[in-house]
Design a protein around this motif. Structure first.
Motif, short mmCIF file in Angstrom:
data_model
loop_
_atom_site.label_atom_id
_atom_site.label_comp_id
_atom_site.label_asym_id
_atom_site.label_seq_id
_atom_site.Cartn_x
_atom_site.Cartn_y
_atom_site.Cartn_z
N UNK A 188 1.11 -6.74 5.65
CA UNK A 188 0.62 -5.83 4.62
C UNK A 188 -0.45 -4.88 5.15
N UNK A 189 -1.39 -5.40 5.93
CA UNK A 189 -2.47 -4.57 6.48
C UNK A 189 -1.94 -3.44 7.35
N UNK A 190 -0.97 -3.75 8.20
CA UNK A 190 -0.39 -2.72 9.07
C UNK A 190 0.31 -1.64 8.27
N UNK A 191 1.01 -2.04 7.22
CA UNK A 191 1.71 -1.06 6.38
C UNK A 191 0.73 -0.12 5.68
N UNK A 192 -0.39 -0.66 5.21
CA UNK A 192 -1.39 0.18 4.53
C UNK A 192 -2.05 1.11 5.55
N UNK A 193 -2.44 0.58 6.70
CA UNK A 193 -3.11 1.41 7.72
C UNK A 193 -2.22 2.54 8.22
N UNK A 228 -2.18 2.07 -1.16
CA UNK A 228 -3.18 1.04 -1.41
C UNK A 228 -2.96 0.35 -2.75
N UNK A 229 -2.61 1.10 -3.79
CA UNK A 229 -2.38 0.49 -5.10
C UNK A 229 -1.22 -0.50 -5.06
N UNK A 230 -0.15 -0.16 -4.34
CA UNK A 230 1.00 -1.07 -4.23
C UNK A 230 0.60 -2.31 -3.42
N UNK A 231 -0.23 -2.11 -2.41
CA UNK A 231 -0.71 -3.24 -1.61
C UNK A 231 -1.51 -4.20 -2.49
N UNK A 232 -2.32 -3.66 -3.38
CA UNK A 232 -3.09 -4.51 -4.31
C UNK A 232 -2.15 -5.30 -5.22
N UNK A 233 -1.10 -4.63 -5.72
CA UNK A 233 -0.13 -5.31 -6.57
C UNK A 233 0.55 -6.46 -5.81
N UNK A 234 0.94 -6.19 -4.56
CA UNK A 234 1.58 -7.24 -3.75
C UNK A 234 0.61 -8.37 -3.47
N UNK A 235 -0.65 -8.05 -3.19
CA UNK A 235 -1.66 -9.08 -2.98
C UNK A 235 -1.83 -9.96 -4.20
#
Length: 143
Positions: A99-104, A110-117
C-alpha cells in the motif's frame, strides 16, 4: 517442522532485520518464494527473538479455516526452540505492491489508501481475532 531448504537460490533480500532476514528465493523447480529465517543461533539471539519467530510459524500453520484464506499459505517451515536455523516460506506473489509503495508512486490516491487501511483494520479486529481464534484477541488492546 523440517529442515531448511539449502538448494534454493537467493534472488533478493526484502528486509535485513537484526534477528532475521526476509528474502525472495527460487527453488530448484523455478518456484519463487518468500523466505523468513533467523540468522542467529540460540546462543547469539536475544531469548525472545527465536520464540517470536516460532510463534509466528505456529500462528501461520494453525489458522482457523474461517480466516486461512486471508493469508498466503505456509509452504515450508523449520526449526525448534533449540539451536539451529528457524524459518518458513510462503508463495511470492509476483507483481503485487504494498500500500505504501502505491501511494508514494501516485498509483493510489491517499483517500483510497485510507479506505483500504480501514478495511484491513476491520478484518484484523473483527475477523482474524474472532472468538474461535486460539490466540489472544487483538481487540483487547485497542482503545
Amino acid at each position: 517442522m523440517g529442515k531448511p531448504p539449502d538448494d534454493s537460490e537467493l534472488i533478493r533480500v526484502l528486509k535485513e532485520g537484526y534477528w532475521e532476514r526476509s528474502s525472495v528465493v527460487r527453488t530448484p523447480h523455478g518456484e519463487l518464494r518468500v523466505r523468513k529465517e533467523s540468522h542467529a543461533t540460540a546462543a547469539e539471539a536475544h531469548p525472545w527473538a527465536r520464540r517470536s519467530l516460532l510463534r509466528e510459524i505456529g500462528y501461520m500453520s494453525s489458522l482457523p479455516p474461517a480466516i486461512a484464506d486471508l493469508f498466503p499459505p505456509l509452504l515450508a517451515s523449520w526449526g525448534t526452540d533449540g539451536d539451529g536455523p528457524i524459518g518458513y516460506e510462503m508463495p511470492y506473489l509476483e507483481g503485487c505492491s504494498d500500500l505504501g509503495s502505491l501511494v508514494r508512486s501516485g498509483a493510489l490516491a491517499t483517500d483510497r489508501a485510507r479506505e483500504l487501511g480501514a478495511e484491513v483494520a476491520d478484518k484484523v479486529v473483527h475477523v482474524i481475532q474472532q472468538e474461535q481464534s486460539p490466540f489472544e484477541a487483538l481487540s483487547k488492546h485497542v482503545q
